[in-house]
Design an enzyme around this catalytic site. Structure first.
Site, PDB file in Angstrom:
ATOM      1  N   GLY A  31       0.691  -1.435  -0.073  1.00 47.47           N
ATOM      2  CA  GLY A  31      -0.081  -0.158  -0.044  1.00 47.47           C
ATOM      3  C   GLY A  31       0.771   1.182  -0.079  1.00 47.47           C
ATOM      4  O   GLY A  31       1.829   1.371  -0.297  1.00 47.47           O
ATOM      5  N   HIS A  37       4.334   1.722  -8.375  1.00 40.89           N
ATOM      6  CA  HIS A  37       3.395   0.687  -8.085  1.00 40.89           C
ATOM      7  C   HIS A  37       2.344   0.568  -9.392  1.00 40.89           C
ATOM      8  O   HIS A  37       1.997  -0.084  -9.905  1.00 40.89           O
ATOM      9  CB  HIS A  37       2.407   0.926  -6.835  1.00 40.89           C
ATOM     10  N   GLN A  61       7.778  -9.752   7.781  1.00 37.56           N
ATOM     11  CA  GLN A  61       9.009  -9.362   7.018  1.00 37.56           C
ATOM     12  C   GLN A  61       9.710  -8.155   7.541  1.00 37.56           C
ATOM     13  O   GLN A  61      10.568  -7.741   6.975  1.00 37.56           O
ATOM     14  CB  GLN A  61       8.552  -9.216   5.374  1.00 37.56           C
ATOM     15  N   LYS A 150      13.264  -2.576  -8.596  1.00 35.09           N
ATOM     16  CA  LYS A 150      13.702  -1.708  -7.463  1.00 35.09           C
ATOM     17  C   LYS A 150      14.151  -2.413  -6.531  1.00 35.09           C
ATOM     18  O   LYS A 150      15.237  -2.334  -5.672  1.00 35.09           O
ATOM     19  CB  LYS A 150      12.932  -0.568  -7.052  1.00 35.09           C
ATOM     20  N   ASP A 151      13.340  -3.676  -6.013  1.00 33.76           N
ATOM     21  CA  ASP A 151      13.808  -4.538  -5.013  1.00 33.76           C
ATOM     22  C   ASP A 151      14.380  -6.077  -5.907  1.00 33.76           C
ATOM     23  O   ASP A 151      13.746  -6.998  -6.062  1.00 33.76           O
ATOM     24  CB  ASP A 151      12.513  -5.026  -4.173  1.00 33.76           C
ATOM     25  N   GLN A 154      14.570  -9.096  -4.043  1.00 29.65           N
ATOM     26  CA  GLN A 154      13.485  -9.655  -3.707  1.00 29.65           C
ATOM     27  C   GLN A 154      13.036 -10.435  -4.982  1.00 29.65           C
ATOM     28  O   GLN A 154      12.222 -11.455  -4.787  1.00 29.65           O
ATOM     29  CB  GLN A 154      12.298  -8.688  -3.215  1.00 29.65           C
ATOM     30  N   ARG A 188       8.823   4.499   1.568  1.00 31.85           N
ATOM     31  CA  ARG A 188       9.689   4.955   2.515  1.00 31.85           C
ATOM     32  C   ARG A 188      10.163   6.450   2.148  1.00 31.85           C
ATOM     33  O   ARG A 188      10.702   7.245   3.022  1.00 31.85           O
ATOM     34  CB  ARG A 188      10.844   4.042   2.679  1.00 31.85           C
TER      35      ARG A 188
HETATM   36  O1  PAF Z   1       7.839  -5.257  -2.276  1.00 35.01           O
HETATM   37  C1  PAF Z   1       6.720  -5.463  -1.286  1.00 35.01           C
HETATM   38  O2  PAF Z   1       6.042  -4.363  -1.165  1.00 35.01           O
HETATM   39  C2  PAF Z   1       6.437  -6.558  -0.291  1.00 35.01           C
HETATM   40  O3  PAF Z   1       7.864  -6.947   0.023  1.00 35.01           O
HETATM   41  C3  PAF Z   1       5.494  -7.402  -0.818  1.00 35.01           C
HETATM   42  C4  PAF Z   1       6.341  -8.194  -2.124  1.00 35.01           C
HETATM   43  C5  PAF Z   1       4.237  -6.898  -1.217  1.00 35.01           C
HETATM   44  C6  PAF Z   1       5.393  -8.693   0.083  1.00 35.01           C
HETATM   45  O4  PAF Z   1       4.864  -8.235   1.334  1.00 35.01           O
END
Ligand code: PAF
Length: 285
Positions: A31, A37, A61, A150-151, A154, A188
């Site tokens: 969110g 996004h 997390q 960006k991540d 991840q 952030r």
């Molecule tokens: O990148 C994010 O916003 C979070 O790590 C995700 C993938 C929604 C998992 O909570």
């Protein structure tokens, strides 16, 4: 646009779409949406019949002392943004819905891919991410799921999990979206004062310097790292967590850039005051 709060309802919605032969794109988020996004949502909108955006600030997390409690939340604002993008469903469960009392099942990708970079500074972080993302996949039943470059770590961890656990879906990577002045978009960034936000521009600038050095033929990883670190250190408030140059395929170490053909990942995490920002550049060699 519907807002669905329970796993049961979400699964039955998605099953019905599957029965009707519709494809489903999922954009998992926490969110407080920004342009980054929205790019993920636009990509999902182009490629699927149904678009689901999940909004869930995933407690598992975040480490002790991290920003879970203060993480920005504004469902009304997010809903308005997503309505404009023709999203079909927001999946917005409560914490109790995802992790009821006694919850004790976790999904973990082990090895270097999760112990380096953010995995080293945020122990348990990726276990929290892969657990919640698995639950979101099993709940929303997407054909494709969209994640931002960006991540970078991840998305690599999630791709590995999807491959190794045979999730029947495709992961789509979407490039980093930056503000006009180069700062990578992040929820952030709202924590930064004007002064720190200005200093944070050094991140992208230092990555560009590193990328240029590699493209101009610099082969010594340590020299490129030092160039980036020295540039960041010109900011009085920057506290470097890591600057790393690794294989962009599997995050393995590179002692000498001439070893590699393919992608090199320059990744960094830096704290400005209490705000930890990450950014990266992929360099093709
Ligand atoms: O990148 C994010 O916003 C979070 O790590 C995700 C993938 C929604 C998992 O909570």
């Amino acid at each position: 646009m519907e807002i669905i709060k329970t796993i049961k309802q979400m699964q039955s919605y998605s099953r019905e779409q599957q029965r009707l032969g519709k494809t489903i794109g999922l954009v998992p988020t926490m969110g407080y949406l920004h342009e980054g996004h929205i790019e993920l949502v636009k990509a999902a909108r182009k490629e699927n019949d149904i678009v689901i955006v999940s909004i869930f600030v995933n407690p598992i997390q975040f480490g002790v002392g991290e920003d879970f409690d203060i993480y920005p939340r504004d469902l009304k604002r997010d809903s308005q943004l997503l309505e404009k993008e023709n999203v079909d469903v927001i999946f917005n469960p409560e914490g109790e819905e995802m992790y009821p009392a006694g919850y004790n099942t976790f999904v973990e990708v082990s090895g270097e891919i999760t112990t380096k970079l953010c995995g080293a500074s945020r122990p348990g972080h990726f276990r929290g991410v892969t657990t919640v993302v698995s639950k979101l996949f099993n709940t929303c039943l997407p054909d494709k799921a969209y994640f931002g470059q960006k991540d970078a770590q991840q998305v690599m961890v999630i791709e590995k999990m999807v491959k190794e656990l045979n999730f029947p879906l495709t992961i789509v990577r979407v490039p980093i979206i930056r503000e006009k002045d180069g700062l990578a978009m992040s929820s952030r960034n709202t924590y930064l004062s004007d002064e720190l936000r200005k200093e944070a521009l050094l991140l992208n600038q230092s990555l560009i310097k590193g990328k240029q050095a590699i493209e101009n033929g610099e082969k010594d990883v340590e020299k490129v790292k030092k160039l980036i670190q020295d540039y960041i250190k010109t900011s009085p408030n920057a506290n470097i967590d890591y600057v790393e140059i690794l294989s962009g395929e599997d995050l393995s170490d590179l002692s000498d850039l001439s070893e590699l053909k393919g992608k090199i990942l320059i990744a960094l995490a830096v704290k400005f005051g209490n705000t930890r920002l990450i950014d990266n550049q992929l360099v093709e060699v």
